[in-house]
Design a protein around this motif. Structure first.
Motif, PDB file in Angstrom:
ATOM      1  N   ILE A   1       0.861  -1.186   0.000  1.00 34.75           N
ATOM      2  CA  ILE A   1       0.000   0.000   0.000  1.00 34.75           C
ATOM      3  C   ILE A   1       0.902   1.242   0.000  1.00 34.75           C
ATOM      4  N   TYR A   2       0.646   2.162  -0.934  1.00 32.47           N
ATOM      5  CA  TYR A   2       1.461   3.371  -1.048  1.00 32.47           C
ATOM      6  C   TYR A   2       0.922   4.528  -0.216  1.00 32.47           C
ATOM      7  N   SER A   3      -0.401   4.685  -0.171  1.00 30.74           N
ATOM      8  CA  SER A   3      -0.963   5.786   0.615  1.00 30.74           C
ATOM      9  C   SER A   3      -2.413   5.515   0.957  1.00 30.74           C
ATOM     10  N   VAL A   4      -2.870   6.183   2.034  1.00 30.62           N
ATOM     11  CA  VAL A   4      -4.257   6.091   2.492  1.00 30.62           C
ATOM     12  C   VAL A   4      -4.725   7.495   2.846  1.00 30.62           C
ATOM     13  N   SER A   5      -5.959   7.831   2.482  1.00 32.81           N
ATOM     14  CA  SER A   5      -6.509   9.151   2.809  1.00 32.81           C
ATOM     15  C   SER A   5      -7.981   9.007   3.192  1.00 32.81           C
ATOM     16  N   TRP A   6      -8.380   9.664   4.289  1.00 36.09           N
ATOM     17  CA  TRP A   6      -9.793   9.705   4.702  1.00 36.09           C
ATOM     18  C   TRP A   6     -10.535  10.743   3.869  1.00 36.09           C
ATOM     19  N   ASN A   7     -11.848  10.527   3.662  1.00 34.32           N
ATOM     20  CA  ASN A   7     -12.659  11.608   3.107  1.00 34.32           C
ATOM     21  C   ASN A   7     -13.006  12.593   4.216  1.00 34.32           C
ATOM     22  N   ARG A   8     -13.696  13.680   3.872  1.00 29.25           N
ATOM     23  CA  ARG A   8     -13.873  14.795   4.813  1.00 29.25           C
ATOM     24  C   ARG A   8     -14.635  14.393   6.073  1.00 29.25           C
ATOM     25  N   GLU A   9     -15.645  13.520   5.927  1.00 31.69           N
ATOM     26  CA  GLU A   9     -16.439  13.097   7.089  1.00 31.69           C
ATOM     27  C   GLU A   9     -15.854  11.867   7.773  1.00 31.69           C
ATOM     28  N   GLY A  10     -14.889  11.228   7.143  1.00 31.63           N
ATOM     29  CA  GLY A  10     -14.319  10.023   7.738  1.00 31.63           C
ATOM     30  C   GLY A  10     -15.187   8.790   7.574  1.00 31.63           C
ATOM     31  N   SER A  11     -16.025   8.775   6.529  1.00 32.92           N
ATOM     32  CA  SER A  11     -16.880   7.607   6.279  1.00 32.92           C
ATOM     33  C   SER A  11     -16.240   6.631   5.302  1.00 32.92           C
ATOM     34  N   ALA A  12     -15.201   7.066   4.589  1.00 31.32           N
ATOM     35  CA  ALA A  12     -14.549   6.217   3.592  1.00 31.32           C
ATOM     36  C   ALA A  12     -13.069   6.593   3.503  1.00 31.32           C
ATOM     37  N   ILE A  13     -12.287   5.670   2.952  1.00 26.50           N
ATOM     38  CA  ILE A  13     -10.875   5.942   2.685  1.00 26.50           C
ATOM     39  C   ILE A  13     -10.599   5.643   1.219  1.00 26.50           C
ATOM     40  N   CYS A  14      -9.561   6.297   0.678  1.00 27.97           N
ATOM     41  CA  CYS A  14      -9.071   5.911  -0.642  1.00 27.97           C
ATOM     42  C   CYS A  14      -7.630   5.440  -0.486  1.00 27.97           C
TER      43      CYS A  14
END
Length: 505
Positions: free
Chosen positions: A180-193
């Protein structure tokens, strides 16, 4: 002869310029880590700067007050509890004294930094999170829920922890076939990319462990990629083309068949680390080993990603820390600040919008994410989502002192390390004044209370309050004159426009 209108795109960030701070405001003699991991190696918040450093026989990082500058003595205490090199450090967004560190020793540790910084080596974390079988290189605090921390390691696992209890609450084990190279939360924290060595971009529900969207071959090149969620739900990625050109791409998560925009830059092999500011919708790209920082504005107008400018210097960067918006200097129209890592130096670089007015520039500083969490850990685990709680930065314009408030009801018991919640805060005297989350109306109360504790007499308090009142009246007077001047200018322009329309000009 007709003129095309709108040829130059209108944007208040079109003239943003970057400026490195003077040598006396830099931090010198810092032995920045030489690990080959493509991470920022630095984290900054309104109180502290943390830098991963070289350490014999283990892993360590420096924590320095934000206003610290000059030469760092070799005897300066460090956070040194890891058994192998530290790969990533991240400050908790809801407590400026709490920092997490990830290491090659397969653990993640959470530390409580006392106000004012370290007075001796720190070897005992508040909690150690053990669940990875290989080195851990990625940390991401939940943006709105307190005490929720995501980690990702070279075992291809994504783990979500409740730091308050030390429990592993979710584990995503089968979504990623490779590193895995990177992980990012969305603004509300309901999903990650996430982006992975298999070149795929995934959108994942971390509580269910399900992959909601996947896009194969986001970038064709074999070098590492990065992805960051934007506040409107789109995703920006950086990577390499088949011809090894560095790229950035914008993706609409509703339809990821084709990117909304792609920009190619150069053929350097440094991984582009994206830093996103949701308040201005700007993205800054720092390449490892580059001498430049590029910055872009993301809008709803084609081509969606607009190149603004680049900062260039002679020295390449080993990494960079991005100061949270609560720490920028609103008095100087600073909208972002980087802490660039050299081989043995940390150099602040300010991104500033040129303005002549002496007033608080509200259009540059919409309300930003506050230190207050929107949810407790158990609320998010139970399925709740919430956007960030916002706070105005206007209080920072008049130099209000930082507000000391207990942000959490279920904080981990952090008092043993001299926590900021148990001891009164040390006022900061930063090289550049920092913005605060204090409401203006509470300032007078705090000043009076402080004076009483120092044994100040009633007459002194009255005198001080009269001074504050006179300052406010002077500011109101200045505002009135500005409004009158602007009114006269508008009237003049309207007369000129009327003359043009009547054909007099």
């Amino acid at each position: 002869m007709s003129f095309r209108r709108g040829v130059v795109r209108q944007s208040k960030f079109r003239h943003v310029f970057a400026q490195a701070w003077k040598a006396e405001h830099c931090i010198d003699d810092v032995r920045v880590s030489r690990v080959t991991w493509d991470g920022p190696l630095c984290a900054v918040n309104p109180k502290f700067t943390a830098v991963v450093i070289e350490s014999g026989g283990g892993g360590a990082f420096l924590v320095l007050p934000l206003n610290k500058s000059g030469r760092i003595d070799q005897a300066t205490p460090t956070v040194c509890g890891h058994a192998a090199p530290v790969l990533d450090v991240q400050w908790c967004p809801h407590d400026d004294n709490v920092i997490a560190s990830a290491s090659e020793d397969c653990t993640v540790k959470v530390w409580q930094i006392p106000d004012g910084g370290l007075t001796g080596p720190m070897t005992e974390p508040v909690v150690t999170l053990e669940g990875h079988s290989k080195r851990v290189g990625i940390l991401a605090w939940h943006p709105t829920a307190f005490n929720i921390l995501l980690t990702a390691g070279c075992d291809n696992l994504v783990c979500v922890w409740d730091v308050g209890t030390g429990e592993l609450v979710y584990q995503i084990a089968d979504a990623h076939p490779d590193l895995i190279y990177s992980v990012s939360w969305n603004r509300e924290g309901s999903a990650i990319c996430t982006v992975c060595k298999d070149k795929a971009l995934r959108v994942i529900d971390p509580r269910r462990g399900t992959v909601l969207k996947v896009k194969e071959k986001v970038h064709d090149g074999t070098r590492p990629m990065r992805a960051v969620f934007l506040s409107d739900g789109k995703i920006l990625t950086t990577g390499f083309s088949r011809m090894s050109e560095r790229q950035l791409a914008l993706w609409d998560t509703r339809d990821m068949s084709e990117p909304m925009a792609v920009q190619e830059m150069d053929t350097s092999n440094g991984v582009l680390l994206p830093y996103y500011d949701p308040d201005t919708n700007m993205v800054y790209l720092c390449g490892k080993g580059d001498c430049t920082i590029r910055y872009f504005e993301v809008t709803d107008e084609s081509p969606y990603v607009h190149f603004l400018s680049l900062y260039s210097s002679k020295e390449p960067q080993r990494g960079a820390g991005f100061l949270s918006k609560r720490g920028v200097d609103v008095n100087k129209c600073e909208i972002a600040r980087f802490y660039k890592l050299h081989e043995r130096k940390v150099e602040p670089i300010s991104m500033t919008v040129p303005r002549k007015s002496d007033l608080f520039q509200g259009d540059l500083y919409p309300d930003t994410a506050s230190v207050e969490p929107s949810l407790l850990a158990e609320d998010w685990i139970a399925g709740q989502d919430a956007p960030p709680l916002l706070v105005s930065l206007s209080g920072g314009y008049v130099g209000a002192p930082s507000k000391n408030r207990d942000t959490l009801r279920n904080k981990p018991k952090l008092s043993s390390q001299g926590s900021g919640t148990d001891s009164p805060p040390v006022p900061q005297q930063a090289a550049m004044p920092t913005a605060t989350t204090r409401e203006p109306e509470s300032e007078g109360v705090g000043v009076v209370q402080q004076r009483v504790t120092q044994g100040e007499g009633a007459s002194d308090r009255v005198k001080r309050e009269e001074e504050v009142l006179s300052e406010v009246l002077a500011e109101v007077k200045a505002l009135r004159s500005v409004v009158l001047a602007q009114g006269q200018r508008i009237e003049l322009l309207e007369r000129q426009l009327a003359r043009i329309e009547d054909g007099d000009v």
